[in-house]
Write a protein that holds these residues in place. Structure first.
Motif, PDB file in Angstrom:
ATOM      1  N   GLU A  80       0.830  -1.212   0.000  1.00 13.83           N
ATOM      2  CA  GLU A  80       0.000   0.000   0.000  1.00 13.83           C
ATOM      3  C   GLU A  80       0.858   1.253   0.000  1.00 13.83           C
ATOM      4  N   GLY A  81       2.032   1.176   0.557  1.00 15.15           N
ATOM      5  CA  GLY A  81       2.911   2.343   0.632  1.00 15.15           C
ATOM      6  C   GLY A  81       4.339   1.875   0.831  1.00 15.15           C
ATOM      7  N   TRP A  82       5.281   2.635   0.260  1.00 16.51           N
ATOM      8  CA  TRP A  82       6.685   2.182   0.256  1.00 16.51           C
ATOM      9  C   TRP A  82       7.531   3.437   0.229  1.00 16.51           C
ATOM     10  N   PHE A  83       8.387   3.591   1.205  1.00 12.62           N
ATOM     11  CA  PHE A  83       9.145   4.848   1.265  1.00 12.62           C
ATOM     12  C   PHE A  83      10.499   4.646   1.925  1.00 12.62           C
ATOM     13  N   VAL A  84      11.518   5.249   1.322  1.00 15.36           N
ATOM     14  CA  VAL A  84      12.853   5.271   1.920  1.00 15.36           C
ATOM     15  C   VAL A  84      13.366   6.708   1.809  1.00 15.36           C
ATOM     16  N   PHE A  88      19.075   7.364   2.248  1.00 20.20           N
ATOM     17  CA  PHE A  88      19.257   5.927   2.452  1.00 20.20           C
ATOM     18  C   PHE A  88      18.913   5.120   1.195  1.00 20.20           C
ATOM     19  N   ARG A  89      18.561   5.833   0.116  1.00 19.38           N
ATOM     20  CA  ARG A  89      18.122   5.103  -1.084  1.00 19.38           C
ATOM     21  C   ARG A  89      19.283   4.405  -1.793  1.00 19.38           C
ATOM     22  N   GLY A  90      18.953   3.380  -2.530  1.00 19.35           N
ATOM     23  CA  GLY A  90      19.952   2.692  -3.353  1.00 19.35           C
ATOM     24  C   GLY A  90      20.840   1.750  -2.568  1.00 19.35           C
ATOM     25  N   SER A  91      20.477   1.473  -1.305  1.00 21.73           N
ATOM     26  CA  SER A  91      21.332   0.553  -0.542  1.00 21.73           C
ATOM     27  C   SER A  91      20.576  -0.705  -0.128  1.00 21.73           C
ATOM     28  N   GLY A  92      19.451  -0.948  -0.780  1.00 23.08           N
ATOM     29  CA  GLY A  92      18.769  -2.227  -0.552  1.00 23.08           C
ATOM     30  C   GLY A  92      17.704  -2.203   0.531  1.00 23.08           C
ATOM     31  N   ILE A  93      17.421  -1.020   1.100  1.00 26.44           N
ATOM     32  CA  ILE A  93      16.461  -0.978   2.213  1.00 26.44           C
ATOM     33  C   ILE A  93      15.038  -1.321   1.743  1.00 26.44           C
ATOM     34  N   ALA A  94      14.644  -0.773   0.597  1.00 26.21           N
ATOM     35  CA  ALA A  94      13.299  -1.091   0.094  1.00 26.21           C
ATOM     36  C   ALA A  94      13.179  -2.593  -0.165  1.00 26.21           C
ATOM     37  N   GLY A  95      14.251  -3.184  -0.633  1.00 21.97           N
ATOM     38  CA  GLY A  95      14.260  -4.631  -0.871  1.00 21.97           C
ATOM     39  C   GLY A  95      14.068  -5.394   0.432  1.00 21.97           C
ATOM     40  N   GLU A  96      14.754  -4.974   1.484  1.00 19.66           N
ATOM     41  CA  GLU A  96      14.612  -5.666   2.780  1.00 19.66           C
ATOM     42  C   GLU A  96      13.204  -5.491   3.336  1.00 19.66           C
ATOM     43  N   ASP A 116       1.085  -1.189  -6.645  1.00 17.02           N
ATOM     44  CA  ASP A 116       0.844  -0.234  -7.732  1.00 17.02           C
ATOM     45  C   ASP A 116       1.709   0.986  -7.513  1.00 17.02           C
ATOM     46  N   THR A 117       1.841   1.767  -8.552  1.00 19.35           N
ATOM     47  CA  THR A 117       2.516   3.054  -8.415  1.00 19.35           C
ATOM     48  C   THR A 117       2.049   3.952  -9.546  1.00 19.35           C
ATOM     49  N   TRP A 118       2.439   5.229  -9.517  1.00 24.08           N
ATOM     50  CA  TRP A 118       2.026   6.155 -10.564  1.00 24.08           C
ATOM     51  C   TRP A 118       2.787   5.858 -11.850  1.00 24.08           C
ATOM     52  N   ASP A 120       4.191   7.788 -13.861  1.00 26.98           N
ATOM     53  CA  ASP A 120       5.432   8.549 -14.065  1.00 26.98           C
ATOM     54  C   ASP A 120       6.473   8.303 -12.969  1.00 26.98           C
ATOM     55  N   ASN A 121       6.207   7.365 -12.063  1.00 22.32           N
ATOM     56  CA  ASN A 121       7.176   7.089 -10.995  1.00 22.32           C
ATOM     57  C   ASN A 121       8.151   6.000 -11.465  1.00 22.32           C
ATOM     58  N   GLU A 122       9.088   6.459 -12.319  1.00 21.19           N
ATOM     59  CA  GLU A 122       9.969   5.477 -12.963  1.00 21.19           C
ATOM     60  C   GLU A 122      10.873   4.757 -11.969  1.00 21.19           C
ATOM     61  N   VAL A 123      11.298   5.469 -10.912  1.00 20.68           N
ATOM     62  CA  VAL A 123      12.173   4.828  -9.920  1.00 20.68           C
ATOM     63  C   VAL A 123      11.428   3.677  -9.247  1.00 20.68           C
ATOM     64  N   SER A 124      10.189   3.957  -8.869  1.00 18.02           N
ATOM     65  CA  SER A 124       9.392   2.923  -8.209  1.00 18.02           C
ATOM     66  C   SER A 124       9.119   1.763  -9.169  1.00 18.02           C
ATOM     67  N   ILE A 125       8.810   2.081 -10.415  1.00 23.05           N
ATOM     68  CA  ILE A 125       8.545   1.015 -11.400  1.00 23.05           C
ATOM     69  C   ILE A 125       9.796   0.141 -11.551  1.00 23.05           C
ATOM     70  N   ARG A 126      10.967   0.807 -11.649  1.00 29.75           N
ATOM     71  CA  ARG A 126      12.208   0.032 -11.797  1.00 29.75           C
ATOM     72  C   ARG A 126      12.491  -0.802 -10.552  1.00 29.75           C
ATOM     73  N   ALA A 127      12.269  -0.210  -9.389  1.00 30.19           N
ATOM     74  CA  ALA A 127      12.533  -0.955  -8.151  1.00 30.19           C
ATOM     75  C   ALA A 127      11.603  -2.165  -8.051  1.00 30.19           C
ATOM     76  N   HIS A 128      10.309  -1.962  -8.362  1.00 28.52           N
ATOM     77  CA  HIS A 128       9.379  -3.105  -8.352  1.00 28.52           C
ATOM     78  C   HIS A 128       9.895  -4.209  -9.282  1.00 28.52           C
ATOM     79  N   THR A 129      10.256  -3.811 -10.498  1.00 25.46           N
ATOM     80  CA  THR A 129      10.670  -4.797 -11.500  1.00 25.46           C
ATOM     81  C   THR A 129      11.901  -5.566 -11.028  1.00 25.46           C
ATOM     82  N   LYS A 130      12.879  -4.819 -10.468  1.00 28.21           N
ATOM     83  CA  LYS A 130      14.114  -5.457  -9.994  1.00 28.21           C
ATOM     84  C   LYS A 130      13.829  -6.445  -8.863  1.00 28.21           C
ATOM     85  N   LEU A 131      12.772  -6.164  -8.109  1.00 28.94           N
ATOM     86  CA  LEU A 131      12.461  -7.038  -6.974  1.00 28.94           C
ATOM     87  C   LEU A 131      11.511  -8.171  -7.366  1.00 28.94           C
ATOM     88  N   GLY A 132      11.288  -8.331  -8.670  1.00 26.43           N
ATOM     89  CA  GLY A 132      10.546  -9.496  -9.146  1.00 26.43           C
ATOM     90  C   GLY A 132       9.076  -9.237  -9.444  1.00 26.43           C
TER      91      GLY A 132
END
Ligand SMILES: CC(C)(COP(=O)(O)OP(=O)(O)OC[C@H]1O[C@@H](n2cnc3c(N)ncnc32)[C@H](O)[C@@H]1OP(=O)(O)O)[C@@H](O)C(=O)NCCC(=O)NCCS
Length: 147
Positions: A80-84, A88-96, A116-118, A120-132
């Motif tokens: 529902e919500g995801w925030f770092v 602290f970004r880019g060090s795997g915290i969202a993944g954990e 889900d995400t917006w 135009d939120n390309e960072v979030s889309i990429r992070a979701h994709t990288k996490l499977g």
């Protein structure tokens, strides 16, 4: 650097509120705060927070939903919500955080996790994709004034 991930408790409400503000900066404070107690009391919700060397670094809000777009099973886990915080970004915290939420949903009997995400939120889309997470649908919201 040591990272701790744990469930939020009543004493984390202020920290949690400010993290929500980071995701939805335009939302009124009343809206950002109205359901914190309800979520804390709900068995179908879990919020995990990350602390780096004791400093609040990020959080994930997860819920058990009856339906998730593109899912083949029900109920499913839902992010529902995801925030770092920026620093602290880019060090795997969202993944954990995601792992913690997924483990919780698995323990609740779910075999799928959705999110889900917006558009135009390309960072979030990429992070979701990288996490499977696989993109299954794109949604456009409309409003018409009934004057
Ligand atoms: C989306 C967000 C939570 C990611 O947090 P993060 O801690 O930086 O993410 P992680 O470091 O755990 O990265 C997770 C994966 O995404 C990838 N990723 C993260 N940021 C990325 C970026 N800017 N560009 C490309 N890939 C990125 C990572 O490489 C990692 O994949 P890997 O494990 O294969 O290397 C964070 O950017 C954020 O809080 N954004 C603002 C709020 C938001 O948009 N929330 C989501 C919508 S609700």
């Amino acid at each position: 650097m040591s990272t701790e991930i744990r469930r939020v408790a009543a004493g984390d409400k202020e920290t949690w509120f400010y993290m929500r503000k980071g995701i939805w900066p335009e939302a009124p404070d009343e809206y950002l705060g109205y359901d914190l107690d309800e979520i804390l009391a709900s068995e179908n919700d879990a919020v995990f927070m990350a602390f780096v060397d004791g400093q609040p670094a990020g959080m994930i809000e997860a819920r058990i939903r009856e339906y998730g777009e593109g899912c083949e099973t029900s109920p499913v886990g839902y992010i529902e919500g995801w925030f770092v915080y920026d620093r602290f970004r880019g060090s795997g915290i969202a993944g954990e955080l995601t792992n913690a939420a997924e483990n919780w949903a698995r323990e609740k009997g779910c075999t799928e996790m959705a999110s889900d995400t917006w558009l135009d939120n390309e960072v979030s889309i990429r992070a979701h994709t990288k996490l499977g997470y696989e993109e299954v649908e794109r949604l456009v919201h409309f409003v018409k004034q009934l004057g």
